[in-house]
Design a protein around this motif. Structure first.
Motif, PDB file in Angstrom:
ATOM      1  N   GLU A   1      19.266 -42.387  26.009  1.00  0.00           N
ATOM      2  CA  GLU A   1      19.090 -41.195  26.849  1.00  0.00           C
ATOM      3  C   GLU A   1      18.070 -40.241  26.236  1.00  0.00           C
ATOM      4  O   GLU A   1      17.274 -39.630  26.960  1.00  0.00           O
TER       5      GLU A   1
ATOM      6  N   ILE B   1      14.678 -41.677  27.078  1.00  0.00           N
ATOM      7  CA  ILE B   1      14.392 -41.510  28.509  1.00  0.00           C
ATOM      8  C   ILE B   1      13.874 -40.093  28.766  1.00  0.00           C
ATOM      9  O   ILE B   1      12.835 -39.904  29.404  1.00  0.00           O
TER      10      ILE B   1
ATOM     11  N   TRP C   1      13.367 -49.711  27.733  1.00  0.00           N
ATOM     12  CA  TRP C   1      12.850 -48.524  28.416  1.00  0.00           C
ATOM     13  C   TRP C   1      11.333 -48.457  28.263  1.00  0.00           C
ATOM     14  O   TRP C   1      10.592 -48.271  29.227  1.00  0.00           O
TER      15      TRP C   1
ATOM     16  N   ASN D   1       7.977 -49.075  30.847  1.00  0.00           N
ATOM     17  CA  ASN D   1       6.963 -48.026  30.995  1.00  0.00           C
ATOM     18  C   ASN D   1       5.581 -48.434  30.517  1.00  0.00           C
ATOM     19  O   ASN D   1       4.583 -47.978  31.056  1.00  0.00           O
TER      20      ASN D   1
ATOM     21  N   GLN E   1      22.242 -47.445  34.922  1.00  0.00           N
ATOM     22  CA  GLN E   1      20.814 -47.185  34.750  1.00  0.00           C
ATOM     23  C   GLN E   1      20.093 -48.523  34.633  1.00  0.00           C
ATOM     24  O   GLN E   1      20.582 -49.455  34.002  1.00  0.00           O
TER      25      GLN E   1
ATOM     26  N   PHE F   1      16.041 -50.224  34.123  1.00  0.00           N
ATOM     27  CA  PHE F   1      14.637 -50.015  33.785  1.00  0.00           C
ATOM     28  C   PHE F   1      13.827 -51.157  34.391  1.00  0.00           C
ATOM     29  O   PHE F   1      14.127 -52.328  34.161  1.00  0.00           O
TER      30      PHE F   1
ATOM     31  N   ARG G   1       9.900 -45.852  36.697  1.00  0.00           N
ATOM     32  CA  ARG G   1      10.429 -47.009  35.962  1.00  0.00           C
ATOM     33  C   ARG G   1      11.938 -46.894  35.707  1.00  0.00           C
ATOM     34  O   ARG G   1      12.540 -47.772  35.123  1.00  0.00           O
ATOM     35  N   HIS G   2      12.493 -45.786  36.132  1.00  0.00           N
ATOM     36  CA  HIS G   2      13.894 -45.470  35.852  1.00  0.00           C
ATOM     37  C   HIS G   2      14.658 -45.432  37.175  1.00  0.00           C
ATOM     38  O   HIS G   2      14.333 -44.652  38.058  1.00  0.00           O
TER      39      HIS G   2
END
Length: 186
Positions: free
Chosen positions: A37, A40, A95, A99, A124, A126, A150-151
């Motif tokens: 988190e 993120i 993550w 990205n 969640q 990705f 991307r999330h």
């Protein structure tokens, strides 16, 4: 320039909800989801801020620190996206893959937080795909964008007692990419 950013995350400590550590200097528990988190939120802020011309993620790999005694592993800095032995990739690794890497991918986060006590959960995901779909025990859930493209986030997922099969899918042209995980509601 942002010289470094990141957070400790012990891949072997799971937590159902994100809670910041009470003592970041000598804290004994830094769950992996806290690190995830943190990354993120930090990357989302960096990505949106045009005056940051460079940023340096700390760190690719966990590393030895002899006088260190925090996070649940003595003599180890747990800020790496990959474990000390280079064998396990943390959620925060995926993550950044979503990205920064153009190769199409999809990844369900918090898979190691698999023992659940709350029957309502947040999922969640990705992915660098334009659209994703998520099902839980065969039931489709609506996804929404999180902090960036991307999330993906699915709120208020109803879990049933016992095993819950969570599946994610998306298409890259004619190729379907999938990921799945099991959460067990106690």
């Amino acid at each position: 320039m942002l010289s470094e950013y990141g957070a400790d995350g012990n891949i072997d400590i799971s937590k159902e909800t994100v809670e910041p550590p009470t003592d970041v200097i000598s804290g004994k528990a830094f769950p992996e989801n806290y690190q995830t988190e943190t990354h993120i939120q930090q990357w989302a802020a960096i990505e949106k801020n045009p005056i940051i011309l460079a940023s340096y993620l700390w760190n690719a790999f966990e590393f030895a620190v002899p006088a260190w005694n925090r996070g649940g592993v003595n003599a180890r800095n747990l800020k790496g996206l990959i474990t000390f032995d280079r064998k396990r990739k943390k959620d925060s690794f995926y993550w950044y893959k979503a990205n920064w890497n153009p190769e199409p991918m999809i990844y369900l986060a918090n898979r190691r937080d698999s023992l659940r006590s709350n029957n309502v959960a947040k999922i969640q995901l990705f992915s660098n795909l334009p659209n994703v779909e998520v099902t839980v025990n065969g039931k489709a859930y609506s996804t929404k964008q999180g902090v960036n493209s991307r999330h993906w986030v699915i709120d208020n997922v109803q879990l049933q007692k016992g095993e819950n099969k969570i599946q994610a899918s998306g298409k890259n042209g004619n190729t379907e990419l999938t990921d799945e995980m099991i959460w067990t509601l106690q």
